[in-house]
Design an enzyme around this catalytic site. Structure first.
Site, PDB file in Angstrom:
ATOM      1  N   GLU A 108       6.307  -4.141  -1.770  1.00  0.00           N
ATOM      2  CA  GLU A 108       5.832  -2.957  -2.515  1.00  0.00           C
ATOM      3  C   GLU A 108       5.698  -3.293  -4.010  1.00  0.00           C
ATOM      4  O   GLU A 108       4.774  -2.821  -4.685  1.00  0.00           O
ATOM      5  CB  GLU A 108       6.804  -1.788  -2.316  1.00  0.00           C
ATOM      6  N   TYR A 134      12.612  -1.422  15.281  1.00  0.00           N
ATOM      7  CA  TYR A 134      11.595  -0.480  14.815  1.00  0.00           C
ATOM      8  C   TYR A 134      10.595  -0.083  15.914  1.00  0.00           C
ATOM      9  O   TYR A 134       9.781   0.821  15.697  1.00  0.00           O
ATOM     10  CB  TYR A 134      10.871  -1.024  13.586  1.00  0.00           C
ATOM     11  N   HIS A 164       3.276   7.111  -4.574  1.00  0.00           N
ATOM     12  CA  HIS A 164       4.609   7.181  -3.959  1.00  0.00           C
ATOM     13  C   HIS A 164       5.176   8.591  -4.166  1.00  0.00           C
ATOM     14  O   HIS A 164       5.147   9.113  -5.286  1.00  0.00           O
ATOM     15  CB  HIS A 164       5.506   6.128  -4.614  1.00  0.00           C
ATOM     16  N   ASP A 185       7.883  12.800   2.216  1.00  0.00           N
ATOM     17  CA  ASP A 185       9.208  12.773   2.821  1.00  0.00           C
ATOM     18  C   ASP A 185       9.806  14.163   2.585  1.00  0.00           C
ATOM     19  O   ASP A 185       9.980  14.572   1.429  1.00  0.00           O
ATOM     20  CB  ASP A 185      10.040  11.678   2.126  1.00  0.00           C
ATOM     21  N   ASP A 238       7.802   3.951  10.625  1.00  0.00           N
ATOM     22  CA  ASP A 238       8.798   5.024  10.717  1.00  0.00           C
ATOM     23  C   ASP A 238       8.227   6.296  10.092  1.00  0.00           C
ATOM     24  O   ASP A 238       8.795   6.882   9.163  1.00  0.00           O
ATOM     25  CB  ASP A 238      10.117   4.606  10.047  1.00  0.00           C
ATOM     26  N   ASP A 272       3.411   2.020   7.398  1.00  0.00           N
ATOM     27  CA  ASP A 272       4.772   1.879   7.918  1.00  0.00           C
ATOM     28  C   ASP A 272       4.836   2.538   9.292  1.00  0.00           C
ATOM     29  O   ASP A 272       4.066   3.479   9.561  1.00  0.00           O
ATOM     30  CB  ASP A 272       5.760   2.613   7.005  1.00  0.00           C
TER      31      ASP A 272
HETATM   32  C1  UD2 Z   1       9.778   1.198   1.574  1.00  0.00           C
HETATM   33  C2  UD2 Z   1       8.271   1.293   1.837  1.00  0.00           C
HETATM   34  C3  UD2 Z   1       7.842   0.110   2.711  1.00  0.00           C
HETATM   35  C4  UD2 Z   1       8.200  -1.199   2.078  1.00  0.00           C
HETATM   36  C5  UD2 Z   1       9.683  -1.219   1.775  1.00  0.00           C
HETATM   37  C6  UD2 Z   1      10.011  -2.448   0.971  1.00  0.00           C
HETATM   38  C7  UD2 Z   1       7.273   3.518   2.011  1.00  0.00           C
HETATM   39  C8  UD2 Z   1       7.231   4.766   2.828  1.00  0.00           C
HETATM   40  N1  UD2 Z   1       8.015   2.534   2.545  1.00  0.00           N
HETATM   41  O1  UD2 Z   1      10.341   1.556   2.849  1.00  0.00           O
HETATM   42  O2  UD2 Z   1       6.446   0.149   2.917  1.00  0.00           O
HETATM   43  O3  UD2 Z   1       7.427  -1.373   0.910  1.00  0.00           O
HETATM   44  O4  UD2 Z   1      10.099  -0.072   1.019  1.00  0.00           O
HETATM   45  O5  UD2 Z   1      11.359  -2.505   0.708  1.00  0.00           O
HETATM   46  O6  UD2 Z   1       6.613   3.408   1.016  1.00  0.00           O
HETATM   47  N2  UD2 Z   1       9.815  -3.190   9.684  1.00  0.00           N
HETATM   48  C9  UD2 Z   1      10.007  -3.551  11.024  1.00  0.00           C
HETATM   49  N3  UD2 Z   1      11.204  -4.032  11.412  1.00  0.00           N
HETATM   50  C10 UD2 Z   1      12.250  -4.173  10.547  1.00  0.00           C
HETATM   51  C11 UD2 Z   1      12.055  -3.790   9.211  1.00  0.00           C
HETATM   52  C12 UD2 Z   1      10.835  -3.296   8.805  1.00  0.00           C
HETATM   53  O7  UD2 Z   1       9.099  -3.442  11.842  1.00  0.00           O
HETATM   54  O8  UD2 Z   1      13.333  -4.617  10.973  1.00  0.00           O
HETATM   55  C13 UD2 Z   1       8.498  -2.697   9.273  1.00  0.00           C
HETATM   56  C14 UD2 Z   1       8.234  -1.280   9.751  1.00  0.00           C
HETATM   57  O9  UD2 Z   1       6.882  -1.121   9.979  1.00  0.00           O
HETATM   58  C15 UD2 Z   1       8.709  -0.464   8.566  1.00  0.00           C
HETATM   59  C16 UD2 Z   1       8.242  -1.325   7.409  1.00  0.00           C
HETATM   60  O10 UD2 Z   1       8.425  -2.678   7.860  1.00  0.00           O
HETATM   61  O11 UD2 Z   1       8.122   0.825   8.564  1.00  0.00           O
HETATM   62  C17 UD2 Z   1       8.983  -1.117   6.088  1.00  0.00           C
HETATM   63  O12 UD2 Z   1      10.363  -1.146   6.294  1.00  0.00           O
HETATM   64  P1  UD2 Z   1      11.224   0.161   6.045  1.00  0.00           P
HETATM   65  O13 UD2 Z   1      10.440   1.330   6.450  1.00  0.00           O
HETATM   66  O14 UD2 Z   1      12.555   0.015   6.638  1.00  0.00           O
HETATM   67  O15 UD2 Z   1      11.355   0.096   4.485  1.00  0.00           O
HETATM   68  P2  UD2 Z   1      11.730   1.328   3.512  1.00  0.00           P
HETATM   69  O16 UD2 Z   1      12.061   2.539   4.268  1.00  0.00           O
HETATM   70  O17 UD2 Z   1      12.722   0.831   2.525  1.00  0.00           O
END
Ligand code: UD2
Length: 340
Positions: free
Chosen positions: A290, A113, A220, A313, A200, A198
């Protein structure tokens, strides 16, 4: 006597009316003159820029003319839902400047990330808390891969080296523990507010002090019009994140929340403890931290709520009510990035 009073009232109202018009004309002329001279100076300003600047002249709130009749701007517990058009940033900036606040922006870039950091930081420098003091707290296991970005005055980067975990779900959840730990150890001495985001993501428009409050969450983007039964709360009573079917106001995103350091400390402590109880019981909430965040907000209602302008998004389209897209998801290839 009555006649006299009537006359006086008429004269008063005549003067009030005409002074009002006169006042507006003077302000408008001065403004136009100012912007005209500005545009002559630079020879670059377009009429649309001048109109945009004129729009910024403060018009007082109108009780019978709400600026956003198309969306909910206040919750039943009387806290604002922040949409474009509902606030005046100049007034808010002045208030927060008087308080000389510093804002901490926490962001995790663990394992792969780190690739998102450059865009995140560069766009934050353009749009996040412009004119205020900012500390970026970057939690990473790869400090040497933190990109070099130019930061404006009074904006600092603090790299916090932390451990990683094999599963992305655990990385995401452990953010609660780490934010909690550093809130007590460091943030409480350095900043007034924390904004937890986050990585990304990219800033695409102004995100300023209008978001700040004791405790804030963000609607959300996938659920802001959904009915309660469609919210993806944790529905298994065995989990600490369980929310009963008749409870809950909104579904909040894990990707942007915050508040004063004290409130974020309390929130992250409660969520982390609940995550650990679940772990001991061999259960993981459906949407990791979350889900715990949503449970927390059911029983500790936010003091400000951010509309989906603050976490959008583009794959969801561009509904009309969304006048700004301030903080946008960066598309990612899950297979290439998660657990890498
Ligand atoms: C959703 C949520 C996220 C979190 C997640 C739980 C939104 C936009 N995103 O995103 O906040 O609640 O669901 O399942 O509401 N990270 C790392 N390295 C890793 C994995 C994660 O640094 O290998 C961090 C990074 O800051 C990332 C955050 O954790 O932005 C959340 O992970 P995600 O963005 O992959 O999760 P996502 O897209 O399922």
């Amino acid at each position: 006597m009555l006649k006299d009073k009537g006359k006086r009232r008429w004269v008063k109202s005549y003067l009030r009316k005409h002074f009002h018009i006169l006042g507006c004309t003077v302000v408008l002329s001065f403004s136009l003159g100012y912007f005209w001279s500005m545009s002559n100076d630079t020879c670059q300003d377009t009429p649309s820029k001048i109109i945009e600047a004129l729009r910024n002249i403060y018009s007082r709130p109108q009780i019978l003319n709400p600026p956003r009749p198309d969306v909910l701007v206040m919750t039943p517990w009387f806290v604002p839902i922040v949409w474009e058009g509902t606030y005046n940033l100049e007034i808010l900036n002045e208030q927060f400047q008087q308080r000389n606040i510093t804002v901490g922006l926490t962001v995790f870039a663990i394992k792969k990330y780190v690739v998102f950091l450059k865009t995140f930081l560069e766009t934050a420098e353009m749009y996040f808390m412009v004119g205020h003091k900012v500390n970026y707290y970057i939690f990473t296991d790869r400090p040497q891969e933190v990109p070099k970005v130019e930061f404006k005055e009074e904006r600092n980067v603090v790299v916090l080296q932390v451990q990683n975990y094999p599963r992305w779900e655990e990385i995401s959840m452990r953010r609660m523990e780490m934010i909690n730990h550093f809130s007590q150890k460091q943030f409480i001495n350095e900043v007034d507010y924390l904004v937890c985001a986050d990585v990304d993501m990219r800033f695409n428009d102004l995100v300023g002090v209008e978001i700040l409050s004791n405790l804030f969450g963000t609607l959300h983007p996938g659920f802001y019009t959904a009915e309660r039964q469609s919210f993806t709360y944790e529905r298994r009573p065995a989990s600490q994140a369980y929310v009963p079917p008749d409870k809950g106001d909104f579904y909040y995103a894990g990707g942007l929340f915050g508040g004063t350091v004290k409130e974020v400390y309390k929130l992250t402590k409660k969520c982390h403890e609940a995550i650990m109880v679940d772990k001991d019981n061999g259960i993981e909430a459906i949407w990791q931290e979350e889900s715990h965040l949503n449970k927390y907000f059911v029983y500790h209602k936010p003091t400000k709520i951010l509309s989906p302008e603050y976490l959008w998004d583009d794959s969801l389209g561009r509904p009309q009510i969304l006048r700004k897209r301030r903080f946008l998801a960066v598309p990612k290839d899950h297979d290439a990035i998660k657990n890498k």
